[in-house]
Every structure is written in structure tokens, then in C-alpha cells.
Scaffold this motif. Structure first.
Motif, short mmCIF file in Angstrom:
data_model
loop_
_atom_site.label_atom_id
_atom_site.label_comp_id
_atom_site.label_asym_id
_atom_site.label_seq_id
_atom_site.Cartn_x
_atom_site.Cartn_y
_atom_site.Cartn_z
N ARG A 29 -2.80 -1.42 -8.40
CA ARG A 29 -4.06 -1.23 -8.78
C ARG A 29 -4.28 0.11 -9.34
O ARG A 29 -3.99 1.21 -8.72
N PRO A 43 -4.46 -8.34 -2.18
CA PRO A 43 -5.43 -7.27 -1.28
C PRO A 43 -6.63 -7.17 -2.26
O PRO A 43 -6.73 -7.07 -3.26
N ARG A 65 -5.88 -11.54 7.96
CA ARG A 65 -5.82 -11.50 6.34
C ARG A 65 -5.58 -12.78 5.99
O ARG A 65 -6.13 -13.41 5.00
N PRO A 85 0.78 -1.02 0.04
CA PRO A 85 0.24 -0.05 -0.18
C PRO A 85 0.81 1.30 0.05
O PRO A 85 0.52 2.33 -0.61
#
Lengths: 254, 191
Positions: B82, B191, B179, B58
Motif C-alpha cells: 500500500r 489488511p 482477524r 507489514p
């Protein structure tokens, strides 16, 4: 029955195909988390607390021909009067990209408003919620206004800004405008991407106007009991009269 | 060929040979002495890939993967993310969930920026850190002119990268444990 089902399926496919792919032209994307394909709250306005990153961080190789007219009386003397409302009109003057793609010609702007502490300052009004994305602090002040990316072909936007109460000091407006090219995919395009678009970025700082005071020149040293205004004038005239009499007497002696 | 010309040619060949030998041995010894990135003797265990997926990816997506920066496929350190650079696919798929193969490539690329024996001096930490705070020169800091990605070592994102480089694992992170709890029966989930 089968025929109906087929018709619905075709309709569904047509609708899903016509739906534009919402990428970064929709302001919400900037607020989404990176895992969701967003920017985690970075709007690439070129503001100091965004490390100066502008739209150019992703919209690479822009030709730099886009011209933007940002009309507001605020820029007449680059100062604001606390509490006053200023109307803003933002207009792309020479859109050149995406004109052949009516369904995906998304143009966009984002405006960051911040004081010297990088805090939200003032309030945006007159901005429809379905047309604009806004972000601010808990006090209701606005830090970001950006296009929602709902309507293709938009080239101008209007809204107002209410200046903050006195004492906030300088306010900086950091602006980024994108002339989208609809992914360069022609008339049937429903997509957009960061390549081949044109950009305009600017940063303007306006100062807080100093309050206008009535100018008063004291005739006599001020102090409690000292005469003021007409009383002081009369007192001064009296003094002058006495002085004149004294001069005359001196003249007679000579 | 005259005798003088033959002698000079011989001398040149000898010098070249000597120079090359010196250069090669110099490079090898310098690498050994400095404990350079190619010297894996004493290197710590491999960096934790799950911690990378949960926490480092991230940061890279948000602060490094812009197309002007490490989202440029021609860069040595290139980051797939992404809605940014993707490994294959169409424009319509740019904003789909990042795939395990892309995460794996990012993990390997970022790991290559970590000094195995002096993690604190890793490019992954020092390049995005402002020079005033001990960082190295980073062209990214000059493009937009308002300082480097991390102005100081207290930046939360810097601390995330630092924790990973210093050996943090997914077991240290409760959110990451959750997760991957379900994924343990299957593959490392993207993710």
C-alpha cells in the motif's frame, strides 16, 4: 427538489475531486502503520537508527539539483550553548518542480534531531501545529519535525530549537527536503507521487560548548591559609624586598 | 577440407560435447548434494499464508518495499504494498488497501526466498541480516551505508520473518486468529 439534490451532488463531486490525495508529502503518513500505507515511524531522514535510509529510498532518480539554505547561528561554530534558543530558517533556493501545478505542488522537509544515543534532544518551539508534525519523547524533547503538507507551494519554514541542558554531548541534525513535482501531471493535478521529484539531504553534528571559566593563575601554591589576591601580591613584594636587601649586603661584603 | 582441419574440428566437437555433459551432470549432482532450493525432497509443509498476511507483509512493507529497493517492479523479489508498488491501478489508487491478489504474489515471492530444507539459511533471513551477524551480502546495505536492514538476530522484525520461515502458523497468533475468524466464511481478507 431534484434540482437541489443534483446541485449538491455536483458540488460534492467537485469538492472531492479538488481534494488532494494525501500521500507521503503529509508527515503523518510516516507515522502511520505499514498496513495503513504508512512507514511505521520511519521518516527516512538518514539517521543512524533508520539504517541511514533517506528520502532517496522512495524518491528515485532525483536530479540532485535542489539547493537548500539552512540558516541558524548554531552553525557558526557548530556548537550549542546548553539552554539557549536557536532560530532556524529553512529555505529551498531553486524550486524547479511542480511549479505548473498550483494545487499539488507539495514541497516538504523532515528534520531529525538526536543525541549520540539516538534519543530526542532539545525542544522545538514556534512551530504551528497545523503546519508541522512533531514527535518526541515523554520528557517533551523533540526528535522529529516535519511539514504537515497542508499548503501547496511552500518553500520556506521557520521554527526555533531550544538546546538541551548541559551534559547531552553531540547533537546530530539529519535533514531531508523534497521538491515535489505534483506527479508530473500538469496544472490540474491534485496528486503527488515519489517519481520525478528532486531531493536534498544533509547531516550535521554540533558539539556542546564547553563552559567558559575565568582564568586564574595562582601566585603561590594554593592551600588553606595561603595568601590570595592583593594579600599574596603584598607578600611577594615583601619577599622581593628582603631578597634585594640580602643581595646588597652580600655586595657590601665583597 | 584438409585432413588436419577435419581432425581438429572433430576433436573440438568431441570436447564440446563432453564438456556440456559434464556441466549438466555436475549441476544436477551439486543441486542434489547441497539440497538446493529446487530440491523439494523432505521439504516442510507450505509456509502459512495467513501468518504471512498478518505478520510478514507489514515487515516487508516497512523495511523492504521502498521504490529504490524491492518496490521496484523489475526486481526478482518485488513486493507490492500500500502506498508503494501496486499491481495495476492509477496513481489515485496507490494508497488503497492492498488486494488479495497482490498479497498472494508477495506470499509466493517471499516463499521462493525460503530454503525448503535449511530454513535458517534462507535468503529471506540472511540477505537483510548484517554480515557481522551471519548475514549474506545485500546491496541494500551498501546504498545508504549504515548497515543492513537487521543489524542482529534480535531485531523484532527479523524474529517475525524467522518465525514464519520456521513454520509459525496463524493459529499461533491470537491477533491473526481474530482477524481471520470472520474471514473464514468468506475470502482471506486483505489488511
Amino acid at each position: 427538489m431534484k434540482r437541489f439534490a443534483f446541485a449538491f451532488a455536483v458540488l460534492g463531486l467537485a469538492l472531492s475531486a479538488a481534494r488532494p490525495a494525501h500521500a507521503f508529502h503529509a508527515a503523518k503518513t510516516f507515522a502511520d502503520s505499514p498496513d495503513q500505507g504508512g512507514a511505521g515511524g520511519i521518516f527516512y531522514t538518514g539517521a543512524r537508527d533508520e539504517r541511514g535510509w533517506t528520502c532517496a529510498a522512495c524518491h528515485v532518480n532525483a536530479p540532485g539539483k535542489l539547493q537548500v539554505q539552512f540558516t541558524t547561528t548554531l552553525f557558526n561554530d557548530f556548537s550549542y550553548t546548553p539552554g539557549q534558543t536557536y532560530e532556524f530558517t529553512l529555505r529551498m533556493l531553486n524550486e524547479q518542480k511542480g511549479l505548473d501545478a498550483p494545487r499539488a505542488n507539495y514541497n516538504a522537509f523532515v528534520l531529525r534531531i538526536a543525541d549520540d544515543n539516538a534519543s530526542a534532544v532539545g525542544n522545538i518551539t514556534g512551530a504551528a501545529a497545523d503546519a508541522f508534525y512533531m514527535r518526541g519523547n515523554s520528557a517533551g524533547e523533540t526528535s522529529i519535525i516535519a511539514t504537515q503538507g497542508q499548503k501547496p507551494g511552500e518553500t520556506s519554514w521557520k521554527f526555533s530549537w531550544i538546546a538541551p541542558a548541559k551534559g547531552r554531548g553531540d547533537v546530530t541534525f539529519s535533514l531531508g527536503v523534497v521538491d515535489g513535482n505534483a506527479a508530473g501531471a500538469g496544472p490540474d493535478s491534485t496528486l503527488n507521487d515519489p517519481f520525478g521529484d528532486d531531493l536534498y539531504t544533509a547531516r550535521v553534528t554540533v558539539h556542546e560548548a564547553k563552559p567558559q571559566h575565568a582564568v586564574s593563575v595562582p601566585l603561590l601554591p594554593s592551600g588553606d591559609g595561603a595568601p590570595r589576591g592583593p594579600q599574596a601580591l603584598a607578600w611577594l613584594l615583601g619577599l622581593l624586598g628582603l631578597a634585594a636587601m640580602g643581595v646588597r649586603r652580600l655586595g657590601l661584603r665583597r | 577440407m584438409t585432413r588436419a582441419r577435419a581432425t581438429s574440428l572433430l576433436l573440438m566437437a568431441a570436447c564440446t560435447l563432453w564438456g556440456c555433459t559434464q556441466k549438466l551432470s555436475g549441476a544436477a549432482s551439486s543441486s542434489f548434494d547441497a539440497g538446493g532450493p529446487t530440491d523439494l525432497a523432505g521439504a516442510p509443509a507450505a509456509l502459512d499464508e495467513r501468518y504471512f498476511i498478518c505478520n510478514v507483509q507489514p515487515v516487508l512493507t516497512q523495511s523492504c518495499a521502498m521504490f529504490r529497493c524491492h518496490g521496484d517492479g523489475t526486481r526478482y523479489l518485488r513486493i507490492f504494498a500500500r502506498n508503494r508498488l501496486r499491481y495495476g491501478g492509477t496513481e489515485a489508487e496507490r494508497n488503497t488497501v492492498i488486494r488479495p491478489d497482490e498479497l498472494r504474489m508477495n506470499y509466493l515471492a517471499a516463499s521462493a526466498m525460503v530454503h525448503p530444507r535449511k530454513p535458517d539459511e534462507s535468503f529471506l533471513l540472511r540477505k537483510p541480516l548484517d554480515q557481522k551477524s551471519g548475514g549474506y551480502f545485500h546491496r541494500g546495505a551498501t546504498i545508504f551505508g549504515m548497515g543492513n536492514v537487521f543489524l542482529d538476530r534480535e531485531d523484532p522484525q527479523y524474529k517475525t520473518l524467522e518465525a514464519w520461515v520456521m513454520g509459525a502458523t496463524w493459529q499461533d497468533d491470537p491477533a491473526c486468529q481474530l482477524r481471520f475468524a470472520a474471514a473464514d466464511g468468506g475470502t482471506d481478507g486483505a489488511p
